[in-house]
Structures are given as structure tokens and as C-alpha cells.
Design an enzyme around this catalytic site. Structure first.
Site, mmCIF file in Angstrom:
data_model
loop_
_atom_site.group_PDB
_atom_site.id
_atom_site.type_symbol
_atom_site.label_atom_id
_atom_site.label_comp_id
_atom_site.label_asym_id
_atom_site.label_seq_id
_atom_site.Cartn_x
_atom_site.Cartn_y
_atom_site.Cartn_z
ATOM 1 N N ASP A 75 41.995 37.854 37.243
ATOM 2 C CA ASP A 75 41.789 37.989 38.683
ATOM 3 C C ASP A 75 42.086 36.672 39.408
ATOM 4 O O ASP A 75 41.861 35.602 38.852
ATOM 5 C CB ASP A 75 40.331 38.422 38.929
ATOM 6 C CG ASP A 75 40.127 39.003 40.306
ATOM 7 O OD1 ASP A 75 41.120 39.182 41.047
ATOM 8 O OD2 ASP A 75 38.969 39.271 40.662
ATOM 9 N N ASN A 98 45.111 36.085 41.372
ATOM 10 C CA ASN A 98 46.526 35.769 41.624
ATOM 11 C C ASN A 98 46.804 35.648 43.122
ATOM 12 O O ASN A 98 47.532 34.752 43.566
ATOM 13 C CB ASN A 98 47.444 36.874 41.074
ATOM 14 C CG ASN A 98 47.378 36.998 39.570
ATOM 15 O OD1 ASN A 98 46.846 36.134 38.900
ATOM 16 N ND2 ASN A 98 47.930 38.086 39.039
ATOM 17 N N GLU A 124 43.221 51.994 40.192
ATOM 18 C CA GLU A 124 42.924 51.754 41.617
ATOM 19 C C GLU A 124 43.995 50.873 42.288
ATOM 20 O O GLU A 124 44.106 50.843 43.509
ATOM 21 C CB GLU A 124 41.558 51.067 41.784
ATOM 22 C CG GLU A 124 40.348 51.966 41.508
ATOM 23 C CD GLU A 124 40.145 52.270 40.015
ATOM 24 O OE1 GLU A 124 40.413 51.379 39.180
ATOM 25 O OE2 GLU A 124 39.769 53.416 39.693
ATOM 26 N N ASN A 125 44.771 50.138 41.470
ATOM 27 C CA ASN A 125 45.749 49.203 42.046
ATOM 28 C C ASN A 125 46.885 49.897 42.809
ATOM 29 O O ASN A 125 47.585 49.256 43.597
ATOM 30 C CB ASN A 125 46.335 48.273 40.974
ATOM 31 C CG ASN A 125 45.393 47.177 40.530
ATOM 32 O OD1 ASN A 125 45.481 46.671 39.413
ATOM 33 N ND2 ASN A 125 44.460 46.785 41.396
ATOM 34 N N ARG A 138 36.250 37.136 32.867
ATOM 35 C CA ARG A 138 36.814 37.470 34.181
ATOM 36 C C ARG A 138 36.985 36.169 34.955
ATOM 37 O O ARG A 138 36.049 35.375 35.075
ATOM 38 C CB ARG A 138 35.933 38.437 34.975
ATOM 39 C CG ARG A 138 36.591 38.784 36.324
ATOM 40 C CD ARG A 138 35.967 39.936 37.049
ATOM 41 N NE ARG A 138 36.792 40.306 38.202
ATOM 42 C CZ ARG A 138 36.846 41.498 38.754
ATOM 43 N NH1 ARG A 138 36.105 42.464 38.269
ATOM 44 N NH2 ARG A 138 37.633 41.746 39.787
ATOM 45 N N ARG A 152 32.239 41.310 38.270
ATOM 46 C CA ARG A 152 32.211 42.785 38.213
ATOM 47 C C ARG A 152 33.044 43.246 37.022
ATOM 48 O O ARG A 152 33.909 42.515 36.548
ATOM 49 C CB ARG A 152 32.873 43.383 39.464
ATOM 50 C CG ARG A 152 32.131 43.289 40.727
ATOM 51 C CD ARG A 152 32.862 44.091 41.825
ATOM 52 N NE ARG A 152 34.202 43.557 42.089
ATOM 53 C CZ ARG A 152 34.451 42.520 42.860
ATOM 54 N NH1 ARG A 152 33.470 41.881 43.451
ATOM 55 N NH2 ARG A 152 35.683 42.095 43.048
HETATM 56 C C1 FPP Z 1 44.491 40.340 40.079
HETATM 57 O O1 FPP Z 1 44.708 39.386 41.056
HETATM 58 C C2 FPP Z 1 45.698 40.680 39.398
HETATM 59 C C3 FPP Z 1 46.316 41.911 39.359
HETATM 60 C C4 FPP Z 1 45.821 43.106 40.011
HETATM 61 C C5 FPP Z 1 47.564 42.097 38.659
HETATM 62 C C6 FPP Z 1 47.608 41.438 37.327
HETATM 63 C C7 FPP Z 1 48.979 41.126 37.017
HETATM 64 C C8 FPP Z 1 49.388 40.017 36.395
HETATM 65 C C9 FPP Z 1 48.525 38.942 35.854
HETATM 66 C C10 FPP Z 1 50.816 39.872 36.224
HETATM 67 C C11 FPP Z 1 51.221 39.930 34.813
HETATM 68 C C12 FPP Z 1 51.147 41.155 34.248
HETATM 69 C C13 FPP Z 1 52.132 41.997 33.960
HETATM 70 C C14 FPP Z 1 52.522 42.160 32.576
HETATM 71 C C15 FPP Z 1 52.724 42.836 34.997
HETATM 72 P P1 FPP Z 1 44.526 39.799 42.572
HETATM 73 O O2 FPP Z 1 45.858 40.185 43.118
HETATM 74 O O3 FPP Z 1 43.478 40.855 42.690
HETATM 75 O O4 FPP Z 1 44.043 38.450 43.168
HETATM 76 P P2 FPP Z 1 43.094 38.253 44.443
HETATM 77 O O5 FPP Z 1 41.777 38.910 44.099
HETATM 78 O O6 FPP Z 1 42.981 36.763 44.549
HETATM 79 O O7 FPP Z 1 43.783 38.890 45.609
#
Ligand code: FPP
Length: 246
Positions: A26, A28, A73-74, A194, A200
Site C-alpha cells: 500500500d 503507491n 474492489e480495485n 502492510r 486494515r
Molecule cells: C496500493 O497503493 C497499490 C495497489 C492497489 C496496486 C498494487 C500494484 C503494484 C504494487 C504494482 C505491481 C504489481 C503488479 C504485478 C501489477 P495505492 O494506490 O492504494 O496507494 P495510496 O493508498 O497511497 O493511494
């Protein structure tokens, strides 16, 4: 939260490593926002972190790493973000996974793959097939995965067995349920990590984490590296695991 004293080195007992580590990657988006970059740049950096962590875990001798890459959910995210993650996945399957295979790392996907684009499903099949001859660590990528959806799919199959008369309701043991999950045959994760300060479970591995230790860190996923993995393992090794006993 875990605090390391300044100058303290963490002595990891290599004879007591967790066999299976689950990771909710989490942060990114926040990593990208801090740099005024688009969210997809955060996911790209997240994919690099995944490659780093898989390589370190493999070197350490961890047997299974399961990562939450895309939840059921994504799909609610913007079309632009969903397609950026799917393109990254395509790239990942073509490049990073070929490198993993060279290091003997196997790949398996958990989740409802039928909900993914056809070309991605085909690439997954190819990589899973190529993984068969390898004997290193396995990385399990959760794609279109939800813990409740996994249980629902498993229960549907069990119900079909019962309806056809090949399974009696009285024979539905915990082992039988486990054998209908996407993670059948894989030991439960002893440690769940996490990142990004959120505490969570977000519908990840609901059945499998019954006795897992949870490690939450403020580090954003794209910044997560070897030292952070070691810290999490050190934390796990210094917890007393009782499994409901005394
Ligand atoms: C959570 O960060 C991340 C995700 C929902 C996507 C995870 C994807 C990767 C780590 C990319 C690599 C994976 C592959 C193989 C496709 P967020 O976007 O919820 O971050 P935030 O909570 O800061 O907005």
C-alpha cells in the site's frame, strides 16, 4: 508499530524464518503524490519494489510470498488507473517474471483470473507452466482477488460436490475447505505485512491469516526494501506465537 533503536542491528535467526509472508503493498499513490507524479508512476515504482523484495526473500530462503496486486474492489478506481495497472502487469509478466524464472522463482496467481483480459490470462498460463520445473521460492500474485470472493467460489464448488453426492456435509472439515481455496496446499502465512501506515486487512486472505502475526509500517510500498523486510521478520521472530494455547 516497531521501533528500532539507533545503531541497533537486527539479529535474524535464519533457522526460524517464516515459511510464508503475505504483503499488502500500500502507498503507491501517496508516494507519487509526494513527488507530484501521476499515480501510475507510483505503481511503476511499486512494481520495482516487488521485484526487489521477491529477490531478497528468495535469497533469505523464504518459501512463499503472497502479494495483493489487484483486489476485486480495485475495479472501482478510474479507468485510466485500472488500465495503467493492467499494462504494468503485462510488462511485469513479460520481463520481471522471466528474470525470476532464471533465479528459480516460481509464480502462481490467486484470485478469479477469469475476470482478467484474455491476453493476460494466457501470459499467466505460460508463466505458471514454466514455473513447474523450478524449485525456488514461489511468489503468489493476488489478482482480481478478494478473500470473501475466494471463500464464495470455494463454497460453490463444495456445494456442487454435495449436490452430486460425492461429498457428504458431515465430511466438510477445515482441511476440505482449505483444499477448495486458491491457496490449497500452501502453508498459511505466519507473517502479514502492510505498508503505508494503514492497519486494515482489506479482504486479503481472510481464512489463511487466522494465526498470522501482523506487521504494520509507515514506509510507503515503493520505498520498502531489504532492511524493512528484515525488520518485519525480526519483529515476527520476537513475538510469542501461542495458537490459542498458553
Ligand atoms: C496500493 O497503493 C497499490 C495497489 C492497489 C496496486 C498494487 C500494484 C503494484 C504494487 C504494482 C505491481 C504489481 C503488479 C504485478 C501489477 P495505492 O494506490 O492504494 O496507494 P495510496 O493508498 O497511497 O493511494
Amino acid at each position: 508499530m516497531f521501533f528500532q533503536k539507533k545503531g541497533e542491528t537486527l539479529a535474524i535467526d535464519t533457522s526460524r524464518l517464516p515459511k510464508h509472508i503475505a504483503i499488502i503493498m500500500d502507498g503507491n499513490g501517496r508516494w507519487a503524490a509526494k513527488r507530484s507524479l501521476p499515480r501510475k508512476a507510483g505503481h511503476r515504482a511499486g512494481a520495482e519494489a516487488l521485484e526487489r523484495v521477491v529477490s531478497e526473500a528468495n535469497k533469505m530462503g523464504i518459501q512463499h510470498v503472497t502479494v495483493y496486486a489487484f483486489s476485486t474492489e480495485n475495479w472501482k478506481r478510474s479507468d485510466e488507473e485500472v488500465s495503467a495497472i493492467m499494462d504494468l502487469l503485462r510488462h511485469y509478466l513479460k520481463n520481471s517474471f522471466q528474470r525470476f524464472l532464471k533465479d528459480n522463482v516460481k509464480m502462481q496467481v490467486i484470485g478469479d483470473v477469469t475476470g482478467l483480459d484474455q491476453d493476460i490470462q494466457e501470459q499467466i498460463k505460460v508463466i505458471e507452466e514454466k514455473s513447474k520445473g523450478k524449485d525456488g521460492m514461489t511468489v503468489h500474485i493476488a489478482l482480481n482477488y478478494g478473500g470473501r470472493d475466494e471463500l464464495r467460489r470455494g463454497i460453490e464448488k463444495i456445494a456442487e460436490e454435495v449436490a452430486s453426492g460425492s461429498l457428504s456435509p458431515k465430511d466438510i472439515t477445515e482441511e476440505i475447505i482449505e483444499s477448495y481455496l486458491d491457496t490449497a496446499g500452501i502453508p498459511d502465512p505466519e507473517l502479514l505485512i502492510r505498508t503505508s501506515g494503514e492497519e486494515r486487512i482489506s479482504n486479503f486472505l481472510l481464512w489463511q491469516i487466522a494465526y498470522s502475526e501482523f506487521y504494520f509500517t509507515d514506509v510507503l510500498w515503493p520505498d520498502f526494501g531489504k532492511k524493512d523486510l528484515e525488520k518485519a521478520i525480526y519483529y515476527y521472530q520476537n513475538r510469542e506465537r501461542r495458537f490459542g494455547g498458553r
